[in-house]
Enzyme design. Structure first.
Site, short mmCIF file in Angstrom:
data_model
loop_
_atom_site.label_atom_id
_atom_site.label_comp_id
_atom_site.label_asym_id
_atom_site.label_seq_id
_atom_site.Cartn_x
_atom_site.Cartn_y
_atom_site.Cartn_z
N ARG A 121 0.76 -1.25 0.00
CA ARG A 121 0.00 0.00 0.00
C ARG A 121 0.78 1.30 0.00
O ARG A 121 0.22 2.34 -0.24
CB ARG A 121 -0.97 0.00 1.19
N ASP B 133 0.31 -13.93 0.69
CA ASP B 133 0.03 -13.65 2.09
C ASP B 133 0.25 -14.94 2.87
O ASP B 133 0.05 -16.03 2.34
CB ASP B 133 -1.40 -13.16 2.30
O1 CP3 Z 1 6.41 -8.35 1.74
C1 CP3 Z 1 5.75 -8.22 0.70
O2 CP3 Z 1 5.73 -7.19 0.03
C2 CP3 Z 1 4.97 -9.42 0.17
C3 CP3 Z 1 3.61 -9.47 0.51
C4 CP3 Z 1 3.12 -9.81 1.90
C5 CP3 Z 1 1.79 -9.52 2.29
N1 CP3 Z 1 1.57 -10.08 3.51
C6 CP3 Z 1 0.81 -8.79 1.48
C7 CP3 Z 1 -0.30 -8.10 2.16
C8 CP3 Z 1 3.73 -10.50 2.95
C9 CP3 Z 1 5.14 -11.01 3.10
C10 CP3 Z 1 2.73 -10.67 3.95
C11 CP3 Z 1 2.98 -11.41 5.20
C12 CP3 Z 1 1.98 -11.37 6.25
N2 CP3 Z 1 0.63 -11.37 6.12
C13 CP3 Z 1 2.28 -11.43 7.63
C14 CP3 Z 1 3.66 -11.57 8.22
C15 CP3 Z 1 4.46 -10.35 8.16
C16 CP3 Z 1 4.06 -9.25 9.08
O3 CP3 Z 1 3.80 -8.17 8.55
O4 CP3 Z 1 4.02 -9.45 10.30
C17 CP3 Z 1 1.06 -11.41 8.33
C18 CP3 Z 1 0.91 -11.42 9.83
C19 CP3 Z 1 0.03 -11.38 7.36
C20 CP3 Z 1 -1.43 -11.42 7.59
C21 CP3 Z 1 -2.08 -10.18 7.13
N3 CP3 Z 1 -2.21 -9.82 5.79
C22 CP3 Z 1 -2.66 -9.17 7.91
C23 CP3 Z 1 -2.72 -9.18 9.44
C24 CP3 Z 1 -3.17 -8.22 7.04
C25 CP3 Z 1 -3.99 -7.02 7.40
C26 CP3 Z 1 -3.15 -5.96 7.99
C27 CP3 Z 1 -2.48 -5.18 6.90
O5 CP3 Z 1 -1.27 -5.08 6.92
O6 CP3 Z 1 -3.25 -4.72 6.06
C28 CP3 Z 1 -2.83 -8.62 5.72
C29 CP3 Z 1 -3.14 -7.90 4.47
C30 CP3 Z 1 -2.07 -7.70 3.47
N4 CP3 Z 1 -1.10 -8.60 3.16
C31 CP3 Z 1 -1.91 -6.55 2.65
C32 CP3 Z 1 -0.81 -6.80 1.82
C33 CP3 Z 1 -0.28 -5.91 0.72
C34 CP3 Z 1 -2.82 -5.33 2.63
C35 CP3 Z 1 -4.03 -5.64 1.88
C36 CP3 Z 1 -4.65 -4.44 1.22
O7 CP3 Z 1 -4.27 -4.12 0.10
O8 CP3 Z 1 -5.54 -3.83 1.84
#
Ligand code: CP3
Length: 355
Positions: A37, A82
Site C-alpha cells: 500500500r 500472504d
Molecule cells: O512483503 C511483501 O511485500 C509481500 C507481501 C506480503 C503480504 N503479507 C501482502 C499483504 C507479505 C510477506 C505478507 C505477510 C503477512 N501477512 C504477515 C507476516 C508479516 C508481518 O507483517 O508481520 C502477516 C501477519 C500477514 C497477515 C495479514 N495480511 C494481515 C494481518 C493483514 C492485514 C493488515 C495489513 O497489513 O493490512 C494482511 C493484508 C495484506 N497482506 C496486505 C498486503 C499488501 C494489505 C491488503 C490491502 O491491500 O488492503
C-alpha cells in the site's frame, strides 16, 4: 583500470552471497512488505480489484511483486502473496475487511475441523503463484533475487485457531496437532516455490515474540526447524523472521536457518555479537522512522545502521517489520539509495563504492 569484482556483482548474486555470509562490497537491500500500500500504483490497482482476487491472479501477482522493484530497484523481489493463502487454499474461507484485516468465516475449534482441511496440492492449489514466480524471474533475471515465503506454523496457527490464547494452556494436544499439520503443509507449499525457482525463502514468525523463551522452544522453534531441515536439500537459503527476536536468538539459530531477520527492538550490535559468523543477519530499520522522518534524516539513520554492521560477513539491509502503508515513497527511496550509494563515509569494510 581493473574492475573490482564487486562492481560486476549482480543484485541476485549480491543477495545470495550475503545469505551465505560472504558479503562483497555493500550489503544487499530490500524491504518487508515492499509490495503493497505505500505505492500509489498498488493503491490504484486495489481500487479496481479486491485483495483476494489480487492474491489468486497470476498477472496481478506478477504486476504487484514487480511494482516496487521497477520504481526503486531493490536487490530482491518478494513475491506478492500472504501467509494466510495456505490455510485459505486448504479450504478456509477468508476475507480481508477494509481497516480490519483478515477474517476467516469459521476458525478451527476442534480436531474435526483440522481433519476437514484439504491436503495441500501445489499444482491444484497455487498454479497462479507458481506461474507468477516464473513471470517475475523472466523480467528480473539476475537483476533481483526472488524471495518466496510462508508464515511459521505458530504465526499461522494464531490466525486460524479459535480461542488461540487459551489453547496453549488448556488444550495443548489440539494446538500441537494444528502445528504439526501446518508444518507438513508448509513444507509442501515452500517446496513448490523452490521448484518454481525462488532464490531464498523467508519464514515469517511475526508472532513468535509473544512467547516466553521457554515457550518459544516448545511452540515455535521446533516446527520451523523441521521445515528448515526438510527444505535444506533444495539448497535455497532460508531466512527466519521474528519481530521481538532478542530473547529468541539462540532458538532461532538452532532452527538451522541461514539468515536471522530481526525487529527494531533488537539492537543489531547485540545480534552481531551473538550470531555473526554463524549465520547472516537481516534488518532492522524502524518502519515508524521510515514513515515519519525526512528523507535526509532517513539517510543519516540508515548510514548509522550500516556503520553498526560494517564488515559483518553476512548482512542484508531491511526493515525491522513491514513498511507502514502511509510511508512516503521518497522515504523508501532514501533508504534504498543510502544503502546502494557509494559513500566515502562508510570507509573500509564494504569495499569500493559499487552501486
Ligand atoms: O512483503 C511483501 O511485500 C509481500 C507481501 C506480503 C503480504 N503479507 C501482502 C499483504 C507479505 C510477506 C505478507 C505477510 C503477512 N501477512 C504477515 C507476516 C508479516 C508481518 O507483517 O508481520 C502477516 C501477519 C500477514 C497477515 C495479514 N495480511 C494481515 C494481518 C493483514 C492485514 C493488515 C495489513 O497489513 O493490512 C494482511 C493484508 C495484506 N497482506 C496486505 C498486503 C499488501 C494489505 C491488503 C490491502 O491491500 O488492503
Amino acid at each position: 583500470m581493473v574492475t573490482p569484482p564487486s562492481m560486476t556483482l549482480s543484485p541476485r548474486a549480491r543477495f545470495l552471497k550475503a545469505c551465505h555470509t560472504e558479503n562483497t562490497g555493500r550489503p544487499p537491500v530490500w524491504l518487508m512488505r515492499q509490495a503493497g500500500r505505500f505505492l500509489p500504483e498498488y493503491r490504484a490497482l486495489r481500487e479496481k480489484q479486491d485483495f483476494m482476487t489480487l492474491l489468486k491472479t497470476e498477472e496481478l501477482i506478477t504486476e504487484v511483486s514487480l511494482q516496487p522493484w521497477r520504481r526503486l530497484r531493490m536487490d530482491a523481489v518478494i513475491v506478492f502473496a500472504d501467509i494466510l493463502l495456505l490455510p485459505h487454499v486448504m479450504g478456509m474461507d477468508l476475507k480481508f475487511l477494509e481497516g480490519q484485516g483478515p477474517k476467516f468465516s469459521k476458525l478451527i475449534a476442534a480436531e474435526k475441523d483440522l481433519n476437514e482441511l484439504k491436503p495441500f496440492k501445489a499444482e491444484k492449489d497455487i498454479p497462479f503463484l507458481l506461474k507468477a514466480l516464473h513471470n517475475i524471474r523472466k523480467e528480473t533475471g539476475d537483476e533481483a533475487a526472488l524471495i518466496g515465503f510462508a508464515g511459521s506454523p505458530w504465526t499461522v496457527a494464531s490466525y486460524i485457531l479459535a480461542s488461540f490464547d487459551k489453547l496453549k494452556m488448556n488444550e495443548p494436544a489440539l494446538l500441537k496437532k494444528a502445528l504439526e499439520r501446518l508444518t507438513e503443509e508448509t513444507i509442501a507449499y515452500l517446496s513448490a516455490q523452490i521448484g518454481a525457482g525462488v532464490d531464498a525463502i523467508q519464514i515469517f514468525d511475526s508472532w513468535g515474540g509473544v512467547l516466553s523463551p521457554e515457550d518459544y522452544k516448545i511452540w515455535s522453534a521446533p516446527y520451523i526447524r523441521e521445515i528448515v531441515a526438510a527444505l535444506k536439500p533444495g539448497g535455497v537459503p532460508i531466512i527466519v523472521y521474528v519481530k521481538e527476536s532478542l530473547p529468541h536468538l539462540e532458538a532461532m539459530l538452532a532452527t538451522g536457518a541461514d539468515v536471522l531477520s530481526v525487529g527494531w527492538e533488537t539492537p543489531l550490535e547485540d545480534v552481531r555479537k551473538k550470531v555473526s559468523g554463524k549465520v547472516a543477519i537481516q534488518g532492522n530499520f524502524n518502519p515508524h522512522i521510515l514513515m515519519q522522518a525526512t528523507p535526509a534524516e532517513i539517510g543519516r539513520r540508515t548510514q548509522e545502521m550500516l556503520e553498526t554492521m560494517r564488515g559483518c560477513p553476512g548482512y542484508i539491509a531491511n526493515l525491522g517489520h513491514g513498511i507502514l502503508p502511509k510511508t512516503p515513497v521518497e522515504n523508501v527511496a532514501a533508504f534504498v539509495k543510502t544503502v546502494k550509494a557509494p559513500s566515502p563515509w562508510r570507509g573500509e569494510g564494504w569495499g569500493e563504492g559499487e552501486s
